[in-house]
Motif scaffolding. Structure first.
Motif, PDB file in Angstrom:
ATOM      1  N   ASN A  95      -6.327  -8.626  -2.362  1.00  0.00           N
ATOM      2  CA  ASN A  95      -6.643  -9.114  -3.715  1.00  0.00           C
ATOM      3  C   ASN A  95      -6.681 -10.639  -3.782  1.00  0.00           C
ATOM      4  O   ASN A  95      -6.276 -11.234  -4.775  1.00  0.00           O
ATOM      5  CB  ASN A  95      -5.630  -8.565  -4.725  1.00  0.00           C
ATOM      6  CG  ASN A  95      -5.677  -7.070  -4.822  1.00  0.00           C
ATOM      7  OD1 ASN A  95      -6.740  -6.471  -4.915  1.00  0.00           O
ATOM      8  ND2 ASN A  95      -4.513  -6.432  -4.774  1.00  0.00           N
ATOM      9  N   ARG A  98     -11.220 -11.682  -3.989  1.00  0.00           N
ATOM     10  CA  ARG A  98     -11.894 -11.211  -5.207  1.00  0.00           C
ATOM     11  C   ARG A  98     -12.023 -12.334  -6.234  1.00  0.00           C
ATOM     12  O   ARG A  98     -12.853 -12.278  -7.128  1.00  0.00           O
ATOM     13  CB  ARG A  98     -11.155 -10.025  -5.805  1.00  0.00           C
ATOM     14  CG  ARG A  98      -9.760 -10.311  -6.293  1.00  0.00           C
ATOM     15  CD  ARG A  98      -9.091  -9.076  -6.862  1.00  0.00           C
ATOM     16  NE  ARG A  98      -9.834  -8.549  -7.981  1.00  0.00           N
ATOM     17  CZ  ARG A  98      -9.553  -7.408  -8.591  1.00  0.00           C
ATOM     18  NH1 ARG A  98      -8.550  -6.675  -8.166  1.00  0.00           N
ATOM     19  NH2 ARG A  98     -10.249  -6.995  -9.620  1.00  0.00           N
ATOM     20  N   THR A 126      -9.058  -5.105  -1.341  1.00  0.00           N
ATOM     21  CA  THR A 126      -8.765  -5.081  -2.770  1.00  0.00           C
ATOM     22  C   THR A 126      -8.219  -3.710  -3.137  1.00  0.00           C
ATOM     23  O   THR A 126      -8.646  -2.697  -2.595  1.00  0.00           O
ATOM     24  CB  THR A 126     -10.056  -5.345  -3.577  1.00  0.00           C
ATOM     25  OG1 THR A 126     -10.651  -6.568  -3.134  1.00  0.00           O
ATOM     26  CG2 THR A 126      -9.759  -5.467  -5.062  1.00  0.00           C
ATOM     27  N   CYS A 127      -7.292  -3.692  -4.089  1.00  0.00           N
ATOM     28  CA  CYS A 127      -6.795  -2.419  -4.601  1.00  0.00           C
ATOM     29  C   CYS A 127      -6.546  -2.536  -6.097  1.00  0.00           C
ATOM     30  O   CYS A 127      -6.500  -3.639  -6.644  1.00  0.00           O
ATOM     31  CB  CYS A 127      -5.516  -1.987  -3.887  1.00  0.00           C
ATOM     32  SG  CYS A 127      -4.100  -3.059  -4.180  1.00  0.00           S
ATOM     33  N   ASP A 128      -6.401  -1.393  -6.755  1.00  0.00           N
ATOM     34  CA  ASP A 128      -6.054  -1.444  -8.165  1.00  0.00           C
ATOM     35  C   ASP A 128      -4.556  -1.705  -8.309  1.00  0.00           C
ATOM     36  O   ASP A 128      -3.832  -1.857  -7.324  1.00  0.00           O
ATOM     37  CB  ASP A 128      -6.501  -0.175  -8.902  1.00  0.00           C
ATOM     38  CG  ASP A 128      -5.761   1.078  -8.454  1.00  0.00           C
ATOM     39  OD1 ASP A 128      -4.820   0.970  -7.641  1.00  0.00           O
ATOM     40  OD2 ASP A 128      -6.127   2.174  -8.912  1.00  0.00           O
ATOM     41  N   ARG A 165     -13.540  -1.635  -6.694  1.00  0.00           N
ATOM     42  CA  ARG A 165     -12.522  -2.251  -5.846  1.00  0.00           C
ATOM     43  C   ARG A 165     -13.058  -2.581  -4.453  1.00  0.00           C
ATOM     44  O   ARG A 165     -12.276  -2.800  -3.521  1.00  0.00           O
ATOM     45  CB  ARG A 165     -11.309  -1.328  -5.727  1.00  0.00           C
ATOM     46  CG  ARG A 165     -10.661  -1.028  -7.063  1.00  0.00           C
ATOM     47  CD  ARG A 165     -10.068  -2.265  -7.713  1.00  0.00           C
ATOM     48  NE  ARG A 165      -9.568  -1.983  -9.055  1.00  0.00           N
ATOM     49  CZ  ARG A 165      -8.934  -2.864  -9.818  1.00  0.00           C
ATOM     50  NH1 ARG A 165      -8.711  -4.076  -9.354  1.00  0.00           N
ATOM     51  NH2 ARG A 165      -8.523  -2.536 -11.027  1.00  0.00           N
TER      52      ARG A 165
END
Length: 246
Positions: A95, A98, A126-128, A165
């Motif tokens: 993250n 991004r 990237t992740c939530d 993502r």
């Protein structure tokens, strides 16, 4: 991501020699991810040294109470990793990119690649917020090698729900004519076609989906031991930006 890193880095971390150095780049407002990374990797090699690197001095100051040298420390720095005295064998940047423009990705990757120890790896993705949907690129000294999609089985209707993502290098490429768009479409199609397996659970359906992708010619990596975790990796050339879809 930690689960994947632990899987992929076992041989690298266990190489004979000095304690391996691992970097958690851009760990954010809390030290939690770096502390957890150290815990996971220490199961592979007790003397592994993990350093959290942040550009914001306030975040470094907040993290320092969690430091436990030499196994765990926090320093201020950026993509050039100039604050480190030696080269890392692993770099995780979650993250981080991004927040940048797509045009800056290649240069940022290159800075990290130039600092890697021989045979080292970079995980950039990237992740939530709670890790239900994640994607990452695995790179070595030569360049990107694979794209991985990781999904919690209860966290999606279609595998392409992960599109928001995608790593920065790909998120704006999810349009017709691009390879990553074709890959996600193929993943969705395989998921739909395995609907008859739904009564057996989403894990069994996902296993069949990944196998179907491979049978259709997609260069899917690993096998059921990873797929059963909701994780599927594909060679980078199958999704790389630019050029017509395969």
């Amino acid at each position: 991501m930690d689960r994947f890193l632990t899987h992929r880095s076992a041989a690298l971390l266990r190489r004979p020699g000095p304690a391996p150095l691992v970097v958690d780049l851009g760990y954010g407002a809390a030290a939690t991810t770096t502390v957890e990374l150290r815990r996971h990797l220490a199961a592979l090699r007790a003397d592994v040294e993990v350093v959290g690197v942040e550009i914001d001095p306030a975040r470094v100051a907040d993290a320092l109470p969690h430091a436990d040298p030499p196994g765990l420390n926090f320093v201020r720095g950026g993509f050039d990793l100039g604050a480190l005295a030696r080269r890392p064998v692993l770099v995780r940047a979650a993250n981080v990119l991004r927040q940048y423009d797509e045009a800056e990705v290649a240069g940022s990757w290159r800075l990290l690649q130039d600092r890697l120890a021989p045979g080292g790896l970079i995980l950039e993705g990237t992740c939530d917020e709670i890790g239900r949907r994640a994607t990452w690129v695995l790179l070595d000294e030569q360049g990107p090698r694979s794209l991985t999609i990781s999904l919690a089985f209860a966290g999606f209707a279609l595998p392409s729900d992960v599109a928001e993502r995608l790593p920065k290098a790909l998120i704006h490429r999810n349009v017709p004519g691009e390879r990553v768009h074709a890959y996600l479409a193929a993943l969705d199609a395989a998921w739909r076609n395995t609907a008859p397996l739904a009564p057996y659970g989403r894990r069994q359906r996902f296993l069949a989906t990944c196998a179907a992708l491979r049978e259709r010619g997609w260069p899917v990596l690993d096998g059921p031991h990873r797929w059963r975790l909701g994780e599927v990796s594909v060679r980078w050339e199958a999704v790389a930006p630019g050029g017509a879809a395969a």
